[in-house]
Design a protein around this motif. Structure first.
Motif, PDB file in Angstrom:
ATOM      1  N   TYR A 190      46.603  22.831  33.839  1.00  0.00           N
ATOM      2  CA  TYR A 190      45.544  23.726  33.358  1.00  0.00           C
ATOM      3  C   TYR A 190      45.345  23.594  31.852  1.00  0.00           C
ATOM      4  N   SER A 241      41.131  37.944  45.800  1.00  0.00           N
ATOM      5  CA  SER A 241      40.406  36.682  45.698  1.00  0.00           C
ATOM      6  C   SER A 241      40.816  35.972  44.414  1.00  0.00           C
ATOM      7  N   PHE A 242      40.934  34.650  44.504  1.00  0.00           N
ATOM      8  CA  PHE A 242      41.201  33.839  43.318  1.00  0.00           C
ATOM      9  C   PHE A 242      39.921  33.230  42.760  1.00  0.00           C
ATOM     10  N   ARG A 243      38.923  33.025  43.594  1.00  0.00           N
ATOM     11  CA  ARG A 243      37.663  32.434  43.133  1.00  0.00           C
ATOM     12  C   ARG A 243      36.512  33.126  43.841  1.00  0.00           C
ATOM     13  N   PRO A 244      35.894  34.113  43.196  1.00  0.00           N
ATOM     14  CA  PRO A 244      36.190  34.602  41.844  1.00  0.00           C
ATOM     15  C   PRO A 244      37.469  35.433  41.824  1.00  0.00           C
ATOM     16  N   LEU A 245      38.118  35.502  40.674  1.00  0.00           N
ATOM     17  CA  LEU A 245      39.343  36.276  40.550  1.00  0.00           C
ATOM     18  C   LEU A 245      39.027  37.749  40.663  1.00  0.00           C
TER      19      LEU A 245
END
Length: 227
Positions: free
Chosen positions: A79, A216-220
């Motif tokens: 990252y 949710s990670f995407r979106p966070l």
């Protein structure tokens, strides 16, 4: 509709007393309370299965990318490299010079780029995977021989298998004992620079744990309770 892969009374009783919910053993479920192994098998990349908009499970299929120490180290490094690459490409400052990003210098334009390692991630200690990164760790150790290091099993928990290192001979002894023990040959470790003066309470180290519900990670998307 709800589904479980293990008959726990607390789960079943809570589902059964909710009006409008019915139990199912088929694939038409809306909530599936499943074990980690079931979720991994269910969402195996070879199967190509995806959740519908009205389906929820209790585990993220790839949560171990963050919960395993070795994978977390790899993902953080990946990252930081990606973020640094994006900032390099977005900055149009004519005064920018090659190599400035590694020196922690700041840009004169409005993009405010800066060295990733010294700014956004300075709270993360230098970490290496052993035995894979042994040569890189030795270089870092010899560069700062007075530093202390802490070793942890990549997939361990509850403080088991953790020890402090301040001499290379300790690493060599560990690697020798590891090669002699068949049960430990496939066990990888993460070694990180030890925080020499941590915050203490009553002379003892402590953990501050904050439980967050991530949906949710995407979106966070996450939820933090007031209590």
């Amino acid at each position: 509709k709800w589904k479980v892969d293990h008959e726990r009374s607390a789960l079943c009783e809570n589902f059964e007393r909710r009006e409008g919910w019915t139990h199912t053993d088929d694939d038409d479920w809306n909530v599936y309370w499943a074990s980690v192994s079931t979720v991994h098998a269910l969402f195996n990349p070879e199967k190509g299965k995806r959740l519908a908009d009205d389906q929820f499970v209790c585990h993220f299929p790839n949560h171990y990318e963050l919960t395993r120490k070795d994978l977390m180290v790899r993902n953080i490094k990946r990252y930081t490299k990606d973020l640094q690459r994006q900032r390099k490409s977005s900055c149009q400052c004519p005064t920018k010079r090659v190599g400035d990003y590694d020196k922690g210098m700041k840009c004169n334009c409005d993009c405010e780029w800066h060295c990733i390692d010294h700014a956004d991630f300075e709270f993360i200690p230098n970490s290496y995977l052993l035995p894979a990164d042994y040569s890189m760790f030795v270089e870092e150790f010899r560069r700062y021989p007075s530093f202390m290091w802490i070793m942890k099993p990549s997939n361990g928990a509850q403080g088991r298998g953790i020890f402090i290192v301040n001499k290379l001979e300790q690493i060599k002894k560990w690697m020798s004992s590891r090669s002699a023990d068949k049960d430990s040959q496939g066990l990888n470790y993460v070694i990180s620079r030890y925080i020499e003066r941590p915050l203490l309470i009553g002379g003892r180290k402590f953990d501050l744990r904050i439980y967050v519900l991530v949906t949710s990670f995407r979106p966070l998307r996450m939820y933090l309770g007031d209590g």
